[in-house]
Design an enzyme around this catalytic site. Structure first.
Site, PDB file in Angstrom:
ATOM      1  N   HIS A   1      -5.770 -29.209  33.773  1.00 10.52           N
ATOM      2  CA  HIS A   1      -4.958 -27.767  33.756  1.00 10.52           C
ATOM      3  C   HIS A   1      -5.369 -27.166  32.644  1.00 10.52           C
ATOM      4  CE1 HIS A   1      -1.527 -25.116  33.452  1.00 10.52           C
ATOM      5  NE2 HIS A   1      -1.652 -25.463  32.190  1.00 10.52           N
TER       6      HIS A   1
ATOM      7  N   ARG B   1     -14.509 -28.131  37.038  1.00  8.55           N
ATOM      8  CA  ARG B   1     -13.908 -28.519  38.673  1.00  8.55           C
ATOM      9  C   ARG B   1     -14.995 -28.508  39.455  1.00  8.55           C
ATOM     10  NH1 ARG B   1      -8.490 -24.730  38.053  1.00  8.55           N
ATOM     11  NH2 ARG B   1      -6.991 -26.393  37.233  1.00  8.55           N
TER      12      ARG B   1
ATOM     13  N   GLU C   1       3.495 -22.697  27.128  1.00  8.01           N
ATOM     14  CA  GLU C   1       3.271 -24.253  27.487  1.00  8.01           C
ATOM     15  C   GLU C   1       3.088 -24.990  26.351  1.00  8.01           C
ATOM     16  OE1 GLU C   1      -0.388 -23.726  30.242  1.00  8.01           O
ATOM     17  OE2 GLU C   1       0.950 -22.936  31.682  1.00  8.01           O
TER      18      GLU C   1
ATOM     19  N   TYR D   1       5.614 -25.936  35.911  1.00 11.74           N
ATOM     20  CA  TYR D   1       4.958 -25.350  36.975  1.00 11.74           C
ATOM     21  C   TYR D   1       6.122 -24.523  37.739  1.00 11.74           C
ATOM     22  CZ  TYR D   1       0.449 -28.022  37.212  1.00 11.74           C
ATOM     23  OH  TYR D   1      -0.597 -28.243  36.717  1.00 11.74           O
TER      24      TYR D   1
ATOM     25  N   LYS E   1      -5.344 -34.186  34.142  1.00 12.41           N
ATOM     26  CA  LYS E   1      -4.166 -34.691  34.862  1.00 12.41           C
ATOM     27  C   LYS E   1      -4.540 -36.125  35.190  1.00 12.41           C
ATOM     28  CE  LYS E   1      -3.958 -30.140  37.190  1.00 12.41           C
ATOM     29  NZ  LYS E   1      -3.878 -29.319  38.482  1.00 12.41           N
TER      30      LYS E   1
ATOM     31  N   PHE F   1       3.937 -26.938  47.999  1.00 12.54           N
ATOM     32  CA  PHE F   1       3.220 -28.072  47.268  1.00 12.54           C
ATOM     33  C   PHE F   1       3.833 -28.385  45.948  1.00 12.54           C
ATOM     34  CE2 PHE F   1       0.526 -24.124  46.450  1.00 12.54           C
ATOM     35  CZ  PHE F   1       0.406 -24.255  44.906  1.00 12.54           C
TER      36      PHE F   1
ATOM     37  N   THR G   1      -9.246 -22.818  40.948  1.00 11.18           N
ATOM     38  CA  THR G   1      -8.095 -23.902  41.174  1.00 11.18           C
ATOM     39  C   THR G   1      -8.745 -24.889  42.375  1.00 11.18           C
ATOM     40  OG1 THR G   1      -6.536 -22.044  40.733  1.00 11.18           O
ATOM     41  CG2 THR G   1      -5.690 -24.093  42.092  1.00 11.18           C
TER      42      THR G   1
ATOM     43  N   ASN H   1      -7.401 -31.764  40.978  1.00 18.05           N
ATOM     44  CA  ASN H   1      -8.253 -30.934  40.419  1.00 18.05           C
ATOM     45  C   ASN H   1      -8.535 -31.217  39.058  1.00 18.05           C
ATOM     46  OD1 ASN H   1      -6.166 -29.701  39.950  1.00 18.05           O
ATOM     47  ND2 ASN H   1      -6.754 -27.764  40.474  1.00 18.05           N
TER      48      ASN H   1
ATOM     49  N   ARG I   1     -10.452 -20.946  31.002  1.00 16.94           N
ATOM     50  CA  ARG I   1     -10.259 -20.854  32.663  1.00 16.94           C
ATOM     51  C   ARG I   1     -11.644 -20.504  33.463  1.00 16.94           C
ATOM     52  NH1 ARG I   1      -5.518 -21.693  35.293  1.00 16.94           N
ATOM     53  NH2 ARG I   1      -6.488 -20.490  36.929  1.00 16.94           N
TER      54      ARG I   1
HETATM   55  P1  IDP Z   1      -4.495 -23.432  38.371  1.00 21.09           P
HETATM   56  O1  IDP Z   1      -4.328 -25.145  37.900  1.00 21.09           O
HETATM   57  O2  IDP Z   1      -5.964 -23.423  38.493  1.00 21.09           O
HETATM   58  O3  IDP Z   1      -3.860 -22.635  37.324  1.00 21.09           O
HETATM   59  P2  IDP Z   1      -2.241 -22.934  40.112  1.00 21.09           P
HETATM   60  O4  IDP Z   1      -2.253 -22.020  41.303  1.00 21.09           O
HETATM   61  O5  IDP Z   1      -1.588 -22.756  38.938  1.00 21.09           O
HETATM   62  O6  IDP Z   1      -3.705 -23.156  39.736  1.00 21.09           O
HETATM   63  O7  IDP Z   1      -1.709 -24.395  40.600  1.00 21.09           O
HETATM   64  C1  IDP Z   1      -1.351 -25.443  39.795  1.00 21.09           C
HETATM   65  C2  IDP Z   1      -1.782 -26.662  40.500  1.00 21.09           C
HETATM   66  O8  IDP Z   1      -1.244 -26.673  41.923  1.00 21.09           O
HETATM   67  C3  IDP Z   1      -3.092 -26.497  40.567  1.00 21.09           C
HETATM   68  O9  IDP Z   1      -4.129 -26.853  39.769  1.00 21.09           O
HETATM   69  C4  IDP Z   1      -3.632 -27.685  41.880  1.00 21.09           C
HETATM   70  O10 IDP Z   1      -3.483 -28.906  41.345  1.00 21.09           O
HETATM   71  C5  IDP Z   1      -2.125 -27.251  42.495  1.00 21.09           C
HETATM   72  N1  IDP Z   1      -2.322 -26.732  43.886  1.00 21.09           N
HETATM   73  C6  IDP Z   1      -2.659 -25.132  43.872  1.00 21.09           C
HETATM   74  N2  IDP Z   1      -2.792 -24.610  45.171  1.00 21.09           N
HETATM   75  C7  IDP Z   1      -2.449 -25.841  46.197  1.00 21.09           C
HETATM   76  C8  IDP Z   1      -2.522 -26.062  47.364  1.00 21.09           C
HETATM   77  O11 IDP Z   1      -2.537 -24.936  48.271  1.00 21.09           O
HETATM   78  N3  IDP Z   1      -2.418 -27.040  47.870  1.00 21.09           N
HETATM   79  C9  IDP Z   1      -2.219 -28.224  47.058  1.00 21.09           C
HETATM   80  N4  IDP Z   1      -2.142 -28.215  45.751  1.00 21.09           N
HETATM   81  C10 IDP Z   1      -2.317 -27.124  45.247  1.00 21.09           C
HETATM   82 MG    MG Z   2      -1.840 -22.480  36.751  1.00 20.14          MG
END
Ligand code: IDP
Ligand code: MG
Length: 191
Positions: free
Chosen positions: A157, A144, A168, A91, A51, A99, A133, A154, A127
């Site tokens: 992706h 992470r 994707e 997304y 990212k 968010f 996450t 974080n 993963r």
């Molecule tokens: P992932 O990246 O671990 O698959 P997802 O739930 O798909 O997690 O969320 C996509 C991205 O959205 C996350 O990697 C993170 O950057 C962001 N994100 C997820 N939850 C939150 C939150 O509660 N606050 C702010 N950003 C979030």
């Molecule tokens: Mg995800």
């Protein structure tokens, strides 16, 4: 530079070949170590992207290294800046979260390093390598868990299911952007 005779032209019959043939780079495989079957061994592909925060912090190399040293195979990669619309599409499943807008804006604010990696069970293993996450919940040893702090920054992706990986990969890459090759270590990674 000395080159082992068995690494020279395969058609040469005048050179005595050793009992063991080492796999060589390129589209060739060892005659004695069979290539693993792509279908019988859960061979998968997954979409991984460094990212904008990971790129700005100089972590592309570290993230690539973890996949390389695990033994996974890089099959496509590009350094690019995605549009906000592209990120909204990527997304889409998060469109109802508070968010979503900020996430898509942020993800399109700078360069990302987009990759497709291949390997046995790679979707699940990648993963696990990424961690949770929220970096605060990620174990040390995960990307992470070792390299970031905040859920909104974080750094990386990774596709969460085999089906989402396919979607994707199709969203980020064209067929002609893939490179076909057999890594010389392949016969030593899979029995
Ligand atoms: P992932 O990246 O671990 O698959 P997802 O739930 O798909 O997690 O969320 C996509 C991205 O959205 C996350 O990697 C993170 O950057 C962001 N994100 C997820 N939850 C939150 C939150 O509660 N606050 C702010 N950003 C979030
Ligand atoms: Mg995800």
């Amino acid at each position: 530079m000395w080159i082992a005779p068995w690494c020279l032209a395969a058609s040469s019959t005048s050179v005595a070949r050793p009992r063991f043939s080492y796999p060589v780079a390129g589209n060739t495989t060892s005659p004695q170590l069979p290539e693993p079957s792509l279908f019988s061994r859960n061979m998968e592909r997954t979409f991984i992207a460094v990212k904008p925060d990971g790129v700005q912090r100089g972590l592309c190399g570290e993230i690539i290294k973890r996949f390389e040293t695990r033994g996974f195979k890089l099959v496509a990669a590009k350094f690019m800046q995605a549009s906000e619309d592209h990120m909204k599409n990527h997304y889409l499943d998060l469109k109802d979260t508070p968010f979503y807008a900020g996430l898509c804006k942020y993800m399109s604010s700078g360069p990302v390093f987009a990759m497709v990696w291949e390997g046995q069970n790679i979707v699940k293993l990648a993963r696990m390598m990424l961690g949770e996450t929220n970096p605060a919940d990620s174990k040390p040893g995960s990307i992470r868990g070792d390299l970031c702090i905040n859920i909104g920054r974080n750094i990386v992706h990774g596709s969460d299911t085999v089906d989402n990986a396919k979607t994707e990969i199709g969203l980020w890459f064209k067929a002609e952007e893939f490179v076909a090759y057999t890594p010389c270590a392949q016969a030593f990674l899979y029995e």
